[in-house]
Design a protein around this motif. Structure first.
Motif, PDB file in Angstrom:
ATOM      1  N   LYS A  17       0.907  -1.370   0.086  1.00 48.54           N
ATOM      2  CA  LYS A  17      -0.119   0.160   0.096  1.00 48.54           C
ATOM      3  C   LYS A  17       0.979   1.051   0.168  1.00 48.54           C
ATOM      4  O   LYS A  17       1.728   1.535  -0.827  1.00 48.54           O
ATOM      5  N   ALA A  50      -2.856  -0.030   6.550  1.00 44.15           N
ATOM      6  CA  ALA A  50      -1.981  -1.021   5.884  1.00 44.15           C
ATOM      7  C   ALA A  50      -1.503  -2.117   6.758  1.00 44.15           C
ATOM      8  O   ALA A  50      -1.425  -3.246   6.688  1.00 44.15           O
ATOM      9  N   ASP A  53      -4.470  -4.338   7.362  1.00 48.39           N
ATOM     10  CA  ASP A  53      -4.771  -5.349   6.260  1.00 48.39           C
ATOM     11  C   ASP A  53      -3.582  -6.340   6.029  1.00 48.39           C
ATOM     12  O   ASP A  53      -3.813  -7.313   5.630  1.00 48.39           O
ATOM     13  N   TYR A  71      -5.921  -7.717  -2.844  1.00 54.95           N
ATOM     14  CA  TYR A  71      -4.650  -7.778  -2.377  1.00 54.95           C
ATOM     15  C   TYR A  71      -3.750  -7.389  -3.669  1.00 54.95           C
ATOM     16  O   TYR A  71      -2.756  -7.001  -3.528  1.00 54.95           O
ATOM     17  N   TYR A  74      -2.739  -3.856  -3.598  1.00 52.27           N
ATOM     18  CA  TYR A  74      -2.196  -3.407  -2.537  1.00 52.27           C
ATOM     19  C   TYR A  74      -0.652  -3.200  -2.584  1.00 52.27           C
ATOM     20  O   TYR A  74       0.056  -2.753  -1.777  1.00 52.27           O
TER      21      TYR A  74
END
Length: 467
Positions: A17, A50, A53, A71, A74
């Motif tokens: 991210k 982040a 996640d 993802y 990401y």
């Protein structure tokens, strides 16, 4: 090895991210507590979500699940892949493991039929997990080992070191060929290889090394039954009158773990066995709820039997709140009450169980700041488990130990820090505000804004609409 507890003690992110690089220790280095709390604070868009996640990604992999397509997006826009490293501490009665699990996250074109839009030329991508490495160090009363790889998949073989492979899998060449095929196939299905059901079954059938299996089984059990992630999607569902209810409890010696999604604006049909679960979870939750919100409890109203298409019996239910002996549908309570109800069972388990980790993004959403501070103080002082949370509400900075708090920075290459030069009598909230203004830390924690420029921007934007 039976009695076991697992903690995440460090997470390192690279190109994930908006974090080009960031490493965060989740331990409190200031003082020894039974609980492990980490509150992460910082400016919007600075890497707080982040972290949550990354923990959610870990759960998917440890459970052998397919990593969600999102993802693939990401990975930092300036990189081809992201790298994540998780460090754990696994405690057994016989000894303690420090375990490191690292992986790379990439993306590949997804050409499966269900992900192709008819007539669209836009490419679809899926996530890929590769270059997994599982390492460990072991300490007991009679033995101490250095950090060494247990499973390293960065090879054209199934994995190395060869000696560990022989102990975990055996030397059967035909089996090795099958595993090489599995390794390639599992990558295409957006799953991790080490904790895939194919590999776990292989280890269980062939490995007789109890120490190695303690590492693998310990992490797998942790991911499946002891790690919970509550992200901002939960708040969104509550706004749409749905209550995600995550829970873990014991009843008559049997342990139940799971998630339920209950509609709030209409009756819900659930199987008979799920009805018992909901009743037990809410009864347990009410013990704490009526202390947090005096006089409030939650009830499950049984609206009658239903029969499913397969002939199985169920019940139609509606969640209600009970306050001052008056019963109203839970949907009419505030979003703050519904948020508390959705996560309270997990907070109860964090308080009581040393091997539970709960990560919550925006824990403060809808919760009165004084209550938030008091809840976190109680869990930090008396709890046993691990709680990781992000928040914009600064009240906890005044109620929990400074060692439980970390901050994001404006530097994408060093996203996470602990504030230094904080004295024992400093109010961390005031100290943080001062650093936003004066910038006394080694890294800038706030990208400064200019009030006059903001006001001018508002005025210019208004002129565009002729106001």
């Amino acid at each position: 090895m039976v009695n076991r507890s697992v903690r995440i003690i460090n997470i390192t992110l690279e190109n994930f991210k908006n974090v080009k690089k960031g490493s965060i220790c989740l331990e409190n280095k200031r003082k020894d507590y039974k609980s492990s709390i980490l509150g992460l604070y910082g400016q919007n868009g600075s890497g707080k979500t982040a972290l949550v996640d990354a923990i959610a990604l870990l759960k998917h992999i440890l459970c052998g699940q397919q990593v969600p397509t999102k993802y693939a997006d990401y990975i930092n826009v300036d990189a081809e892949s992201a790298k994540l490293v998780y460090q754990f501490r696994i405690k057994y009665d016989e000894g303690t493991f420090d375990v490191w699990y690292e992986l790379c996250l990439g993306k590949a074109e997804d050409d499966t039929s269900e992900n192709m839009d008819e007539g669209s030329s836009q490419k679809k991508y899926k996530a890929e997990i590769f270059d997994e490495v599982l390492s460990y160090a072991y300490v007991s009363k009679t033995e101490k080992t250095r950090k060494s790889p247990l499973i390293d998949t960065r090879t054209s073989e199934v994995f190395v070191p060869r000696a560990k492979y022989d102990e975990l899998v055996g030397a059967d060449k035909e089996k090795t060929t099958d595993l090489l095929v599995n390794k390639k196939f599992i990558r295409t299905t957006s799953r991790g290889f080490v904790f895939s059901r194919e590999m776990i079954n292989t280890f269980r059938k062939n490995c007789h090394n109890e120490l190695y299996m303690s590492v693998i089984e310990g992490l797998m059990t942790f991911g499946n039954r002891e790690l919970f992630v509550i992200n901002t999607e939960t708040s969104g569902l509550i706004s749409m009158n749905a209550l995600p209810l995550a829970f873990k409890y014991k009843d008559s010696g049997a342990e139940t773990v799971g998630n339920l999604m209950l509609p709030l604006n209409a009756p819900a049909s659930i199987p008979d066995e799920a009805y018992d679960v909901v009743n037990n979870v809410i009864s347990n939750m009410n013990i704490v709820l009526e202390q947090i919100v005096p006089g409030l409890t939650i009830g499950v109203k049984n609206l009658g039997p239903v029969v499913y298409k397969d002939g199985k019996p169920g019940k139609s239910i509606q969640l209600v709140s009970l306050k001052n002996k008056k019963e109203i549908p839970l949907q009419y309570e505030s979003e703050g009450i519904k948020k508390i109800v959705s996560i309270l069972q997990l907070l109860i388990v964090v308080y009581n169980n040393p091997s539970i980790t709960v990560a919550v993004d925006e824990l403060d959403a809808g919760i009165f700041e004084y209550l938030l501070g008091e809840l976190l103080n109680i869990i930090s002082e008396k709890g046993k488990g691990q709680l990781i949370f992000t928040s914009h509400n600064l009240r906890p900075l005044e109620t929990i130990d400074k060692g439980f708090i970390a901050f994001t920075t404006t530097n994408m290459e060093n996203r996470y820090i602990r504030l230094v030069n904080v004295k024992g009598n400093n109010n961390l909230r005031d100290f943080y505000y001062r650093d936003i203004v004066l910038g006394e830390q080694s890294e800038q924690v706030y990208n400064p804004t200019n009030n006059s420029e903001i006001a001018l921007a508002f005025r210019e934007a208004g002129e565009s609409f002729g106001s």
